[in-house]
Design a protein around this motif. Sequence first.
Motif: not given
Length: 490
Positions: A191-194, A231-236, A284-289
Amino acid sequence: MRRRSVLTGVLGGTFLVATGTGLSACATIDTVGQVDFARPLLIPPLAESQIDDAGRRVFNLHARRGHRDFGIEGTTSTLGFNGDYLGPTLRARRGEQVMVNVVNNLKQETSVHWHGMHLPARCDGGPHQPVRPGATWSPAWTINQPAATLWYHPHPHGRTREHVNQGLAGLFILDDDTPAQRVLPHDYGVDDIPLIVQDKSLHKGEIRDHNTGDRLLVNGTYGPYLDVRTDRVRLRLLNASVSRTYAFGLADERPVQLIATDGGLLPAPVTVTRIRLSPGERAELVVPFRAGERIVLRSFPPAAGGRNFDGGKDQFDVLEFRAAARLRHVGTVPDAFGDFDRLDPATATVNRDFKLNGTNINDDQMDLDRIDAVVEKGTTEIWTVRNTDGQRHNFHVHDVQFQVLSVDGERPPAALGGWKDTVFLPPKGEVRIILRFADYADPDMPYMYHCHLLMHEDDGMMGQFVVVEPGQQAGRVGGTGGHDHGQQAG
């Protein structure tokens, strides 16, 4: 300095401009709806490390040549760290001492700069710390800054674009124990994606030395998809491109939460639909899915003026997210991230002006033997940076994270309200930034400031400054002899 900008002809209705290293197309590129997302996104492995007898966390990076089949035009010649393309993700905690053994297995000099890191000048990895072929450089320092998404890449004078474009780059993630970091998504690769985004021009097994390319790679993956299980993912997000600026957002333009920029967390999350990143910038973004959905990360045309020669009208489909039928709940993003150390302009003792034009800063090109500014340790300064020509630039400062005071004379948007080390400057744009120079002084070893559009940097759009103790004078610029082995203690 390379010779550039000569109109040479028309091919299929597309104007081509000679740059001294090849041709760059001016036609608009649009891959929306055209990408076959057929490859799982590669996640850079976390670098292995050991704790040595001095209590330091020790990493090893080997720069070397390789080959990679990107699935586009067969096998391509590449460069990488510890592999054929890109490098592993280094990860350390605030307060740790680290040492990185940089081994140069190439046939040419290179270096490794720790972009965004606060550290002694002799460990910075700029053009004054070249590593010769067959040599090892072992800088060591203490991590002394908040959690953030940083990165590393070569910085050889005049050849940075070549080395980065061929694949020498990787992430350096810093962690700390603040309450906000504990509740944000932090399971690396889950859930923490580079996301290291680069544009490339590939031809006959080579990565061409173009300023902009027509295909995107994400972590070295062409046409990638990511299976989402939360349900949420952190994008770096890292823009590791040579020249291209992106405006990232979800294809349906749903709101996402911007939680951090170059130097770490914002004071509070900012709701955005798009985030613009110029080369070197991170977000860094937190995206809801939603369960079962498929949605594309897109780069929209960056609304920043300029000709399409530098990609201002281009748009790309970047990555497809494939959400599972059931998603694990990972909590909510806090309304605020705690105390934020806001720098006070009233404490600034020096004001400096920087004019960016062509490939010059203040009408000068880079000279490794010239000190352009002398800064006293412990002081706060305000720098006004102006883009006075008709092309895009940005401005990166080594060693410090700064804060943006104004953009074109106005209060900056909330997305620029945190710590930054790189800031975008559209044609005729102006930013005022405030910087505090703490901890490290060395009259003989400079840090850099420069445009991070790498063809501009390589062509001389860079200057250097030294930080000295109060009352001390700048000394002799040193450290250009290269490293054969040994370490630099921080």
